[in-house]
Design an enzyme around this catalytic site. Structure first.
Site, PDB file in Angstrom:
ATOM      1  CG  HIS A 162      40.475  38.493  46.532  1.00 11.82           C
ATOM      2  ND1 HIS A 162      41.275  37.585  45.881  1.00 11.82           N
ATOM      3  CD2 HIS A 162      39.437  37.777  47.028  1.00 11.82           C
ATOM      4  CE1 HIS A 162      40.737  36.378  45.958  1.00 11.82           C
ATOM      5  NE2 HIS A 162      39.630  36.461  46.652  1.00 11.82           N
TER       6      HIS A 162
ATOM      7  CB  CYS B 136      35.945  31.771  45.147  1.00 11.22           C
ATOM      8  SG  CYS B 136      36.060  33.444  44.485  1.00 11.22           S
TER       9      CYS B 136
END
Length: 661
Positions: free
Chosen positions: A67, A177
């Protein structure tokens, strides 16, 4: 919003093929671009690859969820590729090849509704039946139908937690994260399942890009038996003081959830303590000593740079506005407007060394290290001047004997060079941090009732005294001599020696483009400015400007060596190069390091050498073309920049071969 709202048909390939991870990433990035949601492929690609360098997004079980979140994304989106023939090696945590790759594109926007949807997809991917059916989909339509049906049945990600009657253990967890999109929620899901399987109650606070959700309360912390922190970013920790706490990477929260829960049940966790802002870090991840030193140094440098850049450019503007002929010895403050700019700039620039030392110490010892480091940095900047001035003014009026006489004639001798400067601040930062760690260990056996006075009384008083004593008696006298000698050596360097230095510094700026080698050259340049050597910073800045400009020239005049997307990035590279943003060259270097890095390093080395040969100087530590008016010999500086950029362009034209359309 549903998952299929983000997944464009044009961004799905159910018969993908790739032999390497890099090839697979480039293919899904192309799929994402085909959906029309990316305005700058190279900028988005740089984000995706940067995320991979932080840790592989290969989640195991044949799944990868890379991503990227940046301004290059115009609309949130998904791209999907099913890799046939056994998948591709994705550096997954279980070593299995990735067969199903979902690429996420997230814009920098305050509207984070799409992040919840992407998080839900990440959790759905943990269902083996769901992923197996996606891998077997015979058409894009079937692929979309499978996702839509699963989306209908999937639960939201707003609250992870379950209460079990007669629970073996009451667990609280926090997951996070770096991008806060996928791993955050996957770890939460995995921990919840593991807790239920082991007969435990659990509540999970998720700290994703959309903000903290399901936030843990103070009452819940009181009744918790164990805290699990599965995070790759810093999260608020002081609230967990006195509780058993396990801290791991977010990937361990996904793949080792059962092990973590069993450790919590067994009570196999250290107690976490905070003392007035002091934190005792509990980590399962080991780090080499060298890497630790580099991390602490970069903490200080990153906090220092705004003061260096802001103050340095204001001082440079003062020199630009002033009239040198009025009083050369007061250049920069001869006329009121120049003095106005220089006075403000000097205040900011004067904070450079205290901030550097303070935040190195802060990185090592947390908040208690800050005051000790600041004092060390201030003393490095000022030297022993205050006491030297006292002895100088006293003169022969007082006869000092004993320790006073020793101090007068040695440490505080007015003729001595005791300003240790940049090098002294570096040493002070590290020493301050380890002084506080030593004090923490020394006082660890004191009664708990005294915990409150440690960070507010014991650490600052004793730490500052030790730091000040070391700076006055050891570091300032010794490093001051070294620092003065280095400045004299640089000033005395002949033309050929300076050209060699320019070659080295220019090449360093272009080798890793923002990495440790680049940072080392830049820090050396700022140190030289602080010592009054302005030609070094000129060579450093031009070395950082050449790579993106040279690459942009190559994409313009030798476009057949580059892809369409690379050619389209030429304008942004021209702009970034002129603004002294070397990172514009990173996507090209990452894609073809064997050819791009030698080409950029050679061009930057040539530009640095010419800058030195032409006698160019720069009093500002940043700014690119915007500070050219304050560059000494700016016309020749432009010539050096042009020559270096053309050399990089020519090298790329030679090294890179034409590619097929």
């Amino acid at each position: 919003m549903r998952i299929t709202d983000l997944l464009d048909r044009r961004a799905i390939d159910i018969n993908g093929a790739a032999s390497t991870k890099e090839e697979a990433l480039n293919k899904v990035i192309d799929l994402m671009c085909a959906s029309g949601k990316i305005k700058d492929r190279e900028a988005y690609k740089a984000k995706v690859f940067a995320r991979e360098r932080e840790g592989s997004t290969g989640m195991g079980e044949g799944i990868a969820i890379p991503h990227g979140k940046c301004d290059a994304v115009t609309k949130p989106g998904l791209a999907a590729m099913v890799v046939k023939n056994g998948g591709v090696d994705f550096d997954s945590v279980d070593g299995e090849p990735a067969e199903l790759i979902f690429l996420i594109a997230a814009p920098n926007t305050e509207d984070n509704v799409h992040l919840d949807v992407l998080g839900k997809l990440s959790v759905m991917m943990m269902d083996e039946d769901f992923t197996a059916s996606l891998k077997k989909a015979a058409s894009v339509d079937e692929f979309l139908k499978i996702i839509d049906a699963a989306d209908e049945e999937a639960k939201g990600i707003d609250s992870y937690g379950v209460t079990v009657e007669g629970a073996k253990c009451n667990i609280l967890a926090v997951t996070a994260c770096p991008t806060g999109i996928a791993h955050t929620y996957m770890a939460a899901e995995s921990l919840e399942k593991a807790a239920v399987a082991n007969g435990c109650s659990i509540k999970v606070e998720t700290r994703g890009s959309g903000g903290a959700k399901n936030v843990i309360t103070a009452d819940e912390i009181k009744t918790a038996d164990c805290i699990i922190i599965a995070c790759d970013v810093n999260v608020p920790m002081a609230r967990f003081a006195g509780k058993k706490l396990i801290k791991v990477q977010v990937s361990d929260g996904i793949n080792k959830a059962d092990e973590l829960v069993k450790r919590a049940i067994a009570g196999d966790a250290p107690v976490y303590s905070t003392q007035g802002g002091e934190t005792e870090t509990v980590s399962e991840k080991s780090e080499s000593f060298g890497r630790s030193l580099y991390r602490h140094l970069m903490s200080g440098v990153s906090h220092m740079l705004p003061f260096v850049i802001g103050g340095g450019i204001l001082i440079a503007i003062a020199f630009l506005l002033d009239d040198f002929s009025i009083n050369p010895g007061n250049f920069g403050k001869n006329i009121p407007i120049a003095a106005f700019f220089k006075s403000i700039g000097e205040v900011a620039f004067g904070l450079m060394l205290p901030v550097l030392a303070g935040y190195i110490a802060y990185s090592i010892a947390d908040r208690p290290g800050l005051a000790v480091g600041f004092v060390g940095g201030m003393m490095a900047a000022s030297g022993n001047s205050v006491i030297e001035q006292f002895f100088n003014q006293a003169g022969d009026a007082v006869s000092y004997t004993g320790i006073n006489g020793f101090l007068q004639n040695t440490v505080f001798n007015p003729s001595g060079a005791t300003v240790s400067g940049f090098l002294g601040a570096l040493v002070a930062g590290f020493v301050a941090g380890y002084i506080v760690l030593g004090l923490r260990k020394l006082f660890s056996k004191l009664p708990q009732a005294m915990d409150g006075i440690k960070p507010t009384l014991l650490y600052p008083v004793i730490g500052i005294f030790i730091m000040g004593t070391l700076m006055l008696l050891v570091f300032n006298p010794l490093i001051g001599v070294v620092n003065t000698g280095l400045a004299s050596f640089l000033n005395a360097m002949g033309g050929s020696s300076k050209i060699v230095l320019g070659i080295v510094l220019g090449a360093m700026m272009a080798i890793d483009m923002g990495g440790p080698i680049n940072k080392a050259a830049y820090v050396f340049g700022t140190m030289a400015i602080a010592n009054g050597n302005y030609d070094i910073m000129a060579a450093v800045m031009i070395g950082g400007m050449v790579p993106p400009i040279g690459i942009a020239l190559a994409t313009t005049f030798f476009g057949n060596r580059f892809t369409k997307a690379e050619r389209n990035s030429s304008l942004s590279n021209y702009i970034m190069g002129l603004c002294f943003i070397t990172e514009g060259a990173i996507p090209f270097a990452a894609a073809d390091p064997g050819r791009v890095i030698p080409a950029t390093a050679l061009g930057a080395a040539a530009a640095g050498a010419l800058s030195m040969a032409f006698g160019c100087t720069l009093m500002a530590p940043h700014g690119g073309i915007f500070v050219f008016p304050v560059v000494g010999q700016w016309v020749l500086y432009l010539v050096a920049l042009a020559v270096g950029s053309v050399i990089t362009m020519a090298m790329l034209a030679i090294l890179k071969k034409p590619i097929n359309k």
